[in-house]
Design an enzyme around this catalytic site. Structure first.
Site, mmCIF file in Angstrom:
data_model
loop_
_atom_site.group_PDB
_atom_site.id
_atom_site.type_symbol
_atom_site.label_atom_id
_atom_site.label_comp_id
_atom_site.label_asym_id
_atom_site.label_seq_id
_atom_site.Cartn_x
_atom_site.Cartn_y
_atom_site.Cartn_z
ATOM 1 N N THR A 49 0.810 -1.211 0.000
ATOM 2 C CA THR A 49 0.000 0.000 0.000
ATOM 3 C C THR A 49 0.844 1.262 0.000
ATOM 4 O O THR A 49 0.482 2.266 -0.600
ATOM 5 C CB THR A 49 -0.942 0.009 1.229
ATOM 6 O OG1 THR A 49 -1.816 -1.113 1.153
ATOM 7 C CG2 THR A 49 -1.764 1.274 1.292
ATOM 8 N N ASP A 69 1.909 -7.320 -4.542
ATOM 9 C CA ASP A 69 0.809 -7.015 -3.635
ATOM 10 C C ASP A 69 0.905 -8.069 -2.533
ATOM 11 O O ASP A 69 0.868 -9.272 -2.808
ATOM 12 C CB ASP A 69 -0.533 -7.110 -4.362
ATOM 13 C CG ASP A 69 -1.715 -6.724 -3.466
ATOM 14 O OD1 ASP A 69 -1.700 -7.109 -2.286
ATOM 15 O OD2 ASP A 69 -2.636 -6.064 -3.958
ATOM 16 N N SER A 70 1.033 -7.640 -1.284
ATOM 17 C CA SER A 70 1.377 -8.615 -0.241
ATOM 18 C C SER A 70 0.343 -9.718 -0.077
ATOM 19 O O SER A 70 0.660 -10.795 0.428
ATOM 20 C CB SER A 70 1.616 -7.913 1.099
ATOM 21 O OG SER A 70 0.422 -7.429 1.651
ATOM 22 N N SER A 71 -0.888 -9.488 -0.504
ATOM 23 C CA SER A 71 -1.877 -10.568 -0.446
ATOM 24 C C SER A 71 -1.508 -11.699 -1.392
ATOM 25 O O SER A 71 -1.962 -12.836 -1.214
ATOM 26 C CB SER A 71 -3.269 -10.021 -0.817
ATOM 27 O OG SER A 71 -3.697 -9.082 0.137
ATOM 28 N N THR A 98 1.148 -4.574 4.145
ATOM 29 C CA THR A 98 0.870 -4.936 5.528
ATOM 30 C C THR A 98 0.149 -6.269 5.690
ATOM 31 O O THR A 98 0.231 -6.895 6.749
ATOM 32 C CB THR A 98 0.016 -3.845 6.212
ATOM 33 O OG1 THR A 98 -1.226 -3.703 5.516
ATOM 34 C CG2 THR A 98 0.753 -2.519 6.222
ATOM 35 N N GLN A 146 -5.346 -20.304 20.397
ATOM 36 C CA GLN A 146 -6.139 -19.334 19.652
ATOM 37 C C GLN A 146 -6.099 -17.957 20.299
ATOM 38 O O GLN A 146 -6.449 -16.964 19.660
ATOM 39 C CB GLN A 146 -7.597 -19.809 19.561
ATOM 40 C CG GLN A 146 -7.790 -21.082 18.762
ATOM 41 C CD GLN A 146 -9.236 -21.558 18.759
ATOM 42 O OE1 GLN A 146 -10.147 -20.800 19.061
ATOM 43 N NE2 GLN A 146 -9.441 -22.826 18.415
ATOM 44 N N CYS A 147 -5.666 -17.886 21.546
ATOM 45 C CA CYS A 147 -5.580 -16.603 22.248
ATOM 46 C C CYS A 147 -4.352 -15.831 21.809
ATOM 47 O O CYS A 147 -3.264 -16.400 21.658
ATOM 48 C CB CYS A 147 -5.518 -16.828 23.761
ATOM 49 S SG CYS A 147 -6.933 -17.721 24.439
#
Length: 356
Positions: free
Chosen positions: A21, A69-71, A101, A292-293
């Site tokens: 971005t 694109d980082s995705s 990001t 998961q925490c």
């Protein structure tokens, strides 16, 4: 591959522009990676007060082609970036990586394992909003990254974002819009900056024994061909059907990050599930127990957690999911057997987890 550049003998820092971005500009289809980053950065940095410009290092900008694109970033991109860093190692005192990001925490984590023994600052940053956008966080992040990249006390991969320096393999993205996009829930920040002033928390930096060569560093990645790895992330939830696990755990999957309840717990009364996990472990599948925490560690002190240990599942302690995945990727490159991976996973190489 990076575009060719004209090295400056005065430059002490290399900025590697990978996309994201921070460098995007509007197109008919929305924001997309754009070029001319050297000129655009020069204009942006010139807007800083003179006293803040004066403390920034001179730099060379290296632009990757094509931009990412980082995705769309893939594990092989981590190895390409690591190879480039090793190739440039002797030419610069520090490095800044401009990255999108969305997968920044994955890349930062991966680079921490792939650049063990590098012993120079590798600062990963980006922005939530494009460089030229009103109210963008980009300039502040670039300024902080440049300040950090000249700090020789930083001999590891760090993320500079929103005024904070975080260990690369301890951070995770927590916001889609805030300038404070990244958090390090289980490790203190390594430093802070504000208006040109940088403070490094030296007590939080890696110990000498955590800057070692590791498996991969001795090869400097020059003679290592990236091997595709098959890793799955499975999140436990009430009523998870065994048939779903069967599909996810079947070949060619080599390792699984199992996201468990609380401090590493699973439904131990589900004997079919426990047997399935035990059988998968016996068959050579590497299964990692990750909570998961966001905050806290896997302890396996409850019976529901110790049942997983009895199945041969190994603890990820308080690692981020990004660190667990990238560590497994790295170990699958360099280890020969699942038992070797399990043993190696339990060791701390670059501050990726803490044992309380």
């Amino acid at each position: 591959m990076p575009e060719s550049i004209k090295p400056s003998n005065l430059a002490t820092v290399a900025i590697i522009y990978a996309g994201g971005t921070i460098g995007m500009m509007p197109t008919d289809k929305g924001l997309a990676p754009a070029g001319n980053m050297a000129e655009r950065l020069e204009v942006a940095l010139a807007a800083l007060p003179d006293e803040r410009q004066s403390v920034l290092p001179q730099y060379n900008l290296i632009t990757l082609t094509p931009l990412i694109d980082s995705s769309n970033a893939q594990p092989e991109n981590w190895y390409q970036l690591a190879q480039l860093l090793w190739q440039l190692h002797d030419q610069y005192q520090g490095f800044v990586l401009l990255h999108g990001t969305d997968t920044l925490a994955y890349t930062a984590s991966a680079l921490s394992f792939l650049t063990q023994g590098f012993l120079k600052p590798i600062v990963v940053t980006g922005s939530q909003y494009p460089l030229e956008a009103d109210g963008s966080d980009a300039l502040n992040n670039v300024e902080g990254a440049l300040l950090s990249a000249q700090q020789q006390v930083l001999q590891e991969v760090v993320v500079a974002f929103g005024g904070k320096l975080l260990r690369g393999n301890r951070c995770t993205k927590v916001s889609t819009y805030s300038h404070q996009a990244f958090s390090s829930p289980n490790a203190e920040a390594l430093g802070y900056w504000q208006e040109g002033g940088l403070v490094v928390n030296k007590s939080q930096l890696l110990n000498t024994d955590q800057k070692g060569t590791g498996y991969l560093t001795t090869l400097r990645l020059n003679h290592l061909a990236y091997k595709e790895c098959q890793i799955a992330v499975v999140k436990l939830h009430p009523g998870l059907p065994i048939m779903q696990l069967s599909a996810l755990f079947s070949a060619p999957i080599q390792a699984v990050v199992l996201e468990t309840f609380g401090s590493g717990n699973a439904p131990d009364q589900n004997k079919q599930l426990m047997q399935y996990l035990s059988d998968a472990n016996q068959a050579g599948l590497v299964i990692v127990n990750l909570s998961q925490c966001a905050e806290g560690s896997v302890s396996m002190s409850y019976a529901t957690g110790s049942a997983l240990a009895d199945c041969g599942i190994i603890s990820a302690y308080d690692m981020t999911c990004e660190a667990a995945i990238t560590k497994l990727h790295w170990l699958l490159q360099v280890c020969s057997t699942s038992n070797e991976i399990k043993k190696a996973f339990a060791d701390i190489y670059c501050g990726e987890f803490h044992v309380s």
